[in-house]
Design an enzyme around this catalytic site. Structure first.
Site, PDB file in Angstrom:
ATOM      1  N   LYS A 131     -45.668  76.677  37.760  1.00  0.00           N
ATOM      2  CA  LYS A 131     -46.989  76.426  38.346  1.00  0.00           C
ATOM      3  C   LYS A 131     -48.077  76.492  37.260  1.00  0.00           C
ATOM      4  CE  LYS A 131     -45.634  78.228  42.904  1.00  0.00           C
ATOM      5  NZ  LYS A 131     -45.966  79.193  43.988  1.00  0.00           N
ATOM      6  N   TYR A 152     -46.154  70.928  50.107  1.00  0.00           N
ATOM      7  CA  TYR A 152     -46.305  72.140  50.908  1.00  0.00           C
ATOM      8  C   TYR A 152     -46.630  71.818  52.370  1.00  0.00           C
ATOM      9  CZ  TYR A 152     -46.119  75.307  46.843  1.00  0.00           C
ATOM     10  OH  TYR A 152     -45.716  76.043  45.741  1.00  0.00           O
ATOM     11  N   PHE A 171     -53.679  80.477  53.961  1.00  0.00           N
ATOM     12  CA  PHE A 171     -53.758  80.393  52.491  1.00  0.00           C
ATOM     13  C   PHE A 171     -53.558  78.975  51.957  1.00  0.00           C
ATOM     14  CE2 PHE A 171     -49.365  81.602  53.570  1.00  0.00           C
ATOM     15  CZ  PHE A 171     -48.625  80.624  52.908  1.00  0.00           C
ATOM     16  N   ARG A 207     -33.370  81.015  43.586  1.00  0.00           N
ATOM     17  CA  ARG A 207     -34.343  81.880  44.272  1.00  0.00           C
ATOM     18  C   ARG A 207     -34.180  83.333  43.819  1.00  0.00           C
ATOM     19  NH1 ARG A 207     -38.364  79.858  47.843  1.00  0.00           N
ATOM     20  NH2 ARG A 207     -38.071  81.672  49.176  1.00  0.00           N
ATOM     21  N   THR A 245     -41.120  86.068  46.932  1.00  0.00           N
ATOM     22  CA  THR A 245     -42.373  85.288  46.888  1.00  0.00           C
ATOM     23  C   THR A 245     -43.544  86.136  46.391  1.00  0.00           C
ATOM     24  OG1 THR A 245     -41.587  83.939  48.712  1.00  0.00           O
ATOM     25  CG2 THR A 245     -43.948  83.900  48.301  1.00  0.00           C
ATOM     26  N   ARG A 285     -40.469  86.502  38.622  1.00  0.00           N
ATOM     27  CA  ARG A 285     -41.726  86.979  39.211  1.00  0.00           C
ATOM     28  C   ARG A 285     -41.866  88.492  39.062  1.00  0.00           C
ATOM     29  NH1 ARG A 285     -40.865  83.370  44.653  1.00  0.00           N
ATOM     30  NH2 ARG A 285     -42.096  81.525  44.108  1.00  0.00           N
ATOM     31  N   ASN A 327     -48.057  83.304  41.471  1.00  0.00           N
ATOM     32  CA  ASN A 327     -46.672  83.757  41.260  1.00  0.00           C
ATOM     33  C   ASN A 327     -45.854  82.816  40.364  1.00  0.00           C
ATOM     34  OD1 ASN A 327     -46.338  81.752  43.143  1.00  0.00           O
ATOM     35  ND2 ASN A 327     -45.202  82.990  44.634  1.00  0.00           N
ATOM     36  N   HIS A 365     -42.102  77.906  41.367  1.00  0.00           N
ATOM     37  CA  HIS A 365     -41.624  77.478  42.690  1.00  0.00           C
ATOM     38  C   HIS A 365     -40.122  77.225  42.618  1.00  0.00           C
ATOM     39  CE1 HIS A 365     -41.084  75.149  46.379  1.00  0.00           C
ATOM     40  NE2 HIS A 365     -40.351  74.341  45.634  1.00  0.00           N
ATOM     41  N   GLU A 367     -37.621  67.662  47.964  1.00  0.00           N
ATOM     42  CA  GLU A 367     -38.566  67.952  46.873  1.00  0.00           C
ATOM     43  C   GLU A 367     -38.222  67.144  45.617  1.00  0.00           C
ATOM     44  OE1 GLU A 367     -39.573  72.451  48.506  1.00  0.00           O
ATOM     45  OE2 GLU A 367     -38.454  72.250  46.643  1.00  0.00           O
TER      46      GLU A 367
HETATM   47  N1  UDP Z   1     -48.501  81.960  49.161  1.00  0.00           N
HETATM   48  C1  UDP Z   1     -49.740  82.573  49.148  1.00  0.00           C
HETATM   49  N2  UDP Z   1     -49.972  83.563  50.065  1.00  0.00           N
HETATM   50  C2  UDP Z   1     -49.056  83.972  50.970  1.00  0.00           C
HETATM   51  C3  UDP Z   1     -47.795  83.312  50.977  1.00  0.00           C
HETATM   52  C4  UDP Z   1     -47.556  82.314  50.057  1.00  0.00           C
HETATM   53  O1  UDP Z   1     -50.607  82.257  48.348  1.00  0.00           O
HETATM   54  O2  UDP Z   1     -49.328  84.873  51.752  1.00  0.00           O
HETATM   55  C5  UDP Z   1     -48.236  80.902  48.178  1.00  0.00           C
HETATM   56  C6  UDP Z   1     -47.346  81.384  47.032  1.00  0.00           C
HETATM   57  O3  UDP Z   1     -47.802  80.749  45.836  1.00  0.00           O
HETATM   58  C7  UDP Z   1     -45.975  80.862  47.434  1.00  0.00           C
HETATM   59  C8  UDP Z   1     -46.358  79.539  48.094  1.00  0.00           C
HETATM   60  O4  UDP Z   1     -47.546  79.830  48.801  1.00  0.00           O
HETATM   61  O5  UDP Z   1     -45.117  80.725  46.317  1.00  0.00           O
HETATM   62  C9  UDP Z   1     -45.326  78.968  49.030  1.00  0.00           C
HETATM   63  O6  UDP Z   1     -44.986  79.928  49.986  1.00  0.00           O
HETATM   64  P1  UDP Z   1     -43.487  80.155  50.433  1.00  0.00           P
HETATM   65  O7  UDP Z   1     -43.501  81.070  51.610  1.00  0.00           O
HETATM   66  O8  UDP Z   1     -42.802  78.833  50.576  1.00  0.00           O
HETATM   67  O9  UDP Z   1     -42.874  80.985  49.202  1.00  0.00           O
HETATM   68  P2  UDP Z   1     -41.880  80.526  48.029  1.00  0.00           P
HETATM   69  O10 UDP Z   1     -40.894  79.579  48.632  1.00  0.00           O
HETATM   70  O11 UDP Z   1     -42.726  79.923  46.947  1.00  0.00           O
HETATM   71  O12 UDP Z   1     -41.228  81.809  47.548  1.00  0.00           O
HETATM   72 MG    MG Z   2     -41.167  77.905  49.777  1.00  0.00          MG
END
Ligand code: UDP
Ligand code: MG
Length: 169
Positions: free
Chosen positions: A28, A68, A76, A104, A110, A121, A131, A134, A145
């Site tokens: 990112k 997204y 958010f 992952r 996350t 992370r 974070n 992705h 994707e």
């Molecule tokens: N995110 C955020 N606030 C939250 C949850 C998610 O800003 O409370 C952002 C964060 O950058 C995250 C992205 O949204 O990586 C996508 O969320 P997801 O739940 O898909 O998490 P990921 O798959 O990236 O672990």
């Molecule tokens: Mg995700």
């Protein structure tokens, strides 16, 4: 005899297919700005996964809204799109056995507050809204994707020289 051969063949071809699983990983804007591109790529390389696509680009809000789309209703979401479109990113495709799930695990939870030490992370960032990387959450979403970020020609099929030292067969 033929049955035994067929059984071996199907086992072999299944393991080959599983080893060709692909995931979409993206560094990112904060990961790029903080100079963490090499470090993040290194974790995937050292694990043994194979890089099959990579580019450096500044993504549009339109592309990020598609990427997204599942999160469009979340509070958010506007901040997420703003953050993700604030600078260049490094989208990649990595290939290997269980690479979606293991990818992952390498990234960590996350929210970096919950990511285990030793994960990307867990080691390199602090807040969920910054974070740094992705990773696709399922084989199906990985396919979507990859198709969204790369053309077919940009994803390269190749044989890694160390393959026999990473996989049992
Ligand atoms: N995110 C955020 N606030 C939250 C949850 C998610 O800003 O409370 C952002 C964060 O950058 C995250 C992205 O949204 O990586 C996508 O969320 P997801 O739940 O898909 O998490 P990921 O798959 O990236 O672990
Ligand atoms: Mg995700």
């Amino acid at each position: 005899m033929i049955c035994t051969l067929l059984a071996f063949y199907s086992l072999f071809s299944r393991s080959m297919a599983e080893a060709r699983e692909r995931t979409f990983i993206m560094i990112k804007p904060d990961g790029v700005q903080r100079g963490l591109v090499g470090k993040i790529i290194k974790r995937f390389e050292q694990k043994g996964f194979k890089l099959v696509a990579l580019k450096f680009m500044w993504p549009s809000e339109e592309l990020l809204k598609k990427h997204y789309a599942d999160l469009a209703g979340k509070p958010f979401f506007p901040g997420l799109v703003k953050y993700m479109s604030s600078g260049p990113v490094v989208p990649m495709v990595w290939e290997g056995l269980n690479v979606v799930k293991t990818g992952r695990v390498l990234l960590g939870a996350t929210n970096p507050a919950d990511s285990a030490p030793g994960t990307i992370r867990g080691d390199l960032c602090i807040q969920v809204g910054r974070n740094i990387c992705h990773g696709s959450d399922a084989v199906e979403s990985a396919k979507k994707e990859i198709d969204l970020w790369f053309t077919e020609k940009e994803v390269v099929s190749w044989q890694q020289a160390n393959n026999a030292w990473v996989y049992e067969d």
